[in-house]
Write an enzyme that holds these catalytic residues in place. Structure first.
Site, mmCIF file in Angstrom:
data_model
loop_
_atom_site.group_PDB
_atom_site.id
_atom_site.type_symbol
_atom_site.label_atom_id
_atom_site.label_comp_id
_atom_site.label_asym_id
_atom_site.label_seq_id
_atom_site.Cartn_x
_atom_site.Cartn_y
_atom_site.Cartn_z
ATOM 1 N N LEU A 109 0.921 -1.253 0.059
ATOM 2 C CA LEU A 109 0.366 0.031 0.109
ATOM 3 C C LEU A 109 0.834 0.709 0.512
ATOM 4 C CD1 LEU A 109 -2.498 -1.285 2.775
ATOM 5 C CD2 LEU A 109 -1.813 -1.538 0.464
ATOM 6 N N GLY A 154 1.595 -5.315 1.522
ATOM 7 C CA GLY A 154 -0.083 -5.404 0.160
ATOM 8 C C GLY A 154 0.358 -5.944 -0.715
ATOM 9 N N ASN A 178 4.129 -7.660 6.446
ATOM 10 C CA ASN A 178 5.506 -7.251 7.398
ATOM 11 C C ASN A 178 4.586 -6.281 8.235
ATOM 12 O OD1 ASN A 178 5.152 -5.652 5.169
ATOM 13 N ND2 ASN A 178 6.865 -4.961 5.861
ATOM 14 N N GLU A 179 3.526 -6.307 8.671
ATOM 15 C CA GLU A 179 2.737 -4.681 8.919
ATOM 16 C C GLU A 179 3.038 -4.571 10.104
ATOM 17 O OE1 GLU A 179 1.063 -6.929 6.633
ATOM 18 O OE2 GLU A 179 0.106 -5.785 4.924
#
Ligand SMILES: CCCCCCCC/C=C\C=C\CC(=O)SCCNC(=O)CCNC(=O)[C@H](O)C(C)(C)COP(=O)(O)OP(=O)(O)OC[C@H]1O[C@@H](n2cnc3c(N)ncnc32)[C@H](O)[C@@H]1OP(=O)(O)O
Length: 287
Positions: A109, A154, A178-179
């Site tokens: 994103l 994303g 990996n958020e």
């Protein structure tokens, strides 16, 4: 099977299901008039290039949005429009997604979309993210990600939204959700898609630690299906696609649909989608 299909329609997969019941792509007798006279349909737009070879029924979608193919609202809108066009074109049975950029498949994103935007804009952006996933994961086409560079967050979602993943055998390229490393949380449908790909325990570790896997490690946990040298990624994707297209479309599509129905939380339901959109928009707004 009829019961499963009826129930799934009740639970909100009616879009996917109605498409399944209306048209099988295999042995299609009704070819879209727009494309029937063309051997090859090429369309170019700023961030995405699509080449459809009508003789094989395979489209190659190239992401070409430097520097890192980040998923901005504009990018996602273009992506979805292209997907929709291909979905409606009966001559297209398979889709390969790749990148024209060196070293990067997609950076996920667009971070600028998540910073200082109005709640309305955040809502619009998140709807586009949902749309991308729904269209890709629920596609009637056989889909292959030819991952020729890093693919975090994303970008990883986009890859695992495909039926099969071929990655360049380069330990410097990484992929993963990996958020948490960024201090944010992957929504539940990111999690579902990852669980469906690598299983529960690997997904749990992967999400909680926000792990990014090198290409060889991604193969080990099943996050990608195959590694190939850089110069073979597209040809391998084409070869693999011909195996997928040897399966009658209706059988593959129904099988996939049943799998999704039993293994995915109900984002396709309108209220779940709106709730997710609302929560995320508020989160983004207050970041
Ligand atoms: C309770 C709290 C809830 C919070 C809710 C939040 C709601 C959202 C929830 C979760 C969803 C998250 C999904 C995501 O996708 S978040 C985005 C995560 N993406 C990343 O972490 C990737 C970051 N980028 C990289 O790792 C690298 O850039 C890489 C892709 C590996 C490429 O590396 P390299 O070739 O070395 O390129 P550079 O790093 O030098 O980058 C070049 C320029 O590109 C810009 N860039 C990079 N990534 C992004 C991005 N995602 N969006 C926008 N721009 C990006 C980078 O800044 C460089 O720009 P410049 O040249 O101007 O400096």
């Amino acid at each position: 099977m009829a019961n499963v299909l009826r129930n799934s329609a009740k639970f909100g997969f009616s879009g996917v299901l109605s498409q399944l019941s209306i048209h099988s792509r295999h042995g299609r007798e009704c070819v879209s008039p727009c494309f029937s006279l063309q051997q090859r349909n090429n369309s170019t737009s700023p961030k995405i290039k699509v080449d459809l070879d009508s003789s094989t029924g395979v489209a190659v979608l190239r992401m070409q949005s430097p520097p890192v193919n980040s998923l901005s609202l504009d990018f996602l809108t273009e992506f979805c429009i292209n997907l929709e066009k291909l979905e409606m074109d009966r001559s297209c049975r398979g889709l390969i997604i790749t990148s024209t950029l060196s070293k990067v498949f997609s950076a996920g994103l667009d971070i600028m979309e998540m910073y200082g935007k109005s709640p309305e804009r955040c809502g619009e952006f998140w709807k586009a993210v949902q749309e991308m996933w729904l269209k890709l994961y629920g596609s009637n086409m056989a889909t292959i990600a030819a991952i020729n560079g890093s693919s975090p967050a994303g970008g990883c979602l986009m890859s695992i939204g495909c039926d099969y993943r071929i990655m360049v055998d380069n330990p410097r390229y990484s992929i993963g959700l990996n958020e948490t490393q960024l201090g944010i949380v992957a929504p539940f449908w990111f999690k579902d898609t990852l669980v469906n790909t690598v299983g529960n325990r690997a997904a749990e570790l992967s999400l909680e630690l926000g792990l990014l896997y090198s290409a060889p490690d991604a193969l080990k946990i099943g996050l990608v299906d195959q590694l190939v040298p850089e110069d073979q990624v597209l040809s391998t994707a084409q070869d693999t696609m011909s195996k997928w297209l040897a399966i009658p479309d209706h059988a593959r599509q129904i099988d996939q649909c049943v799998y999704i129905i039993y293994n995915t939380s109900p984002l396709p339901l309108d209220h779940a989608r709106q709730m997710d959109q609302c929560v995320i928009s508020v989160c983004i707004y207050y970041i």
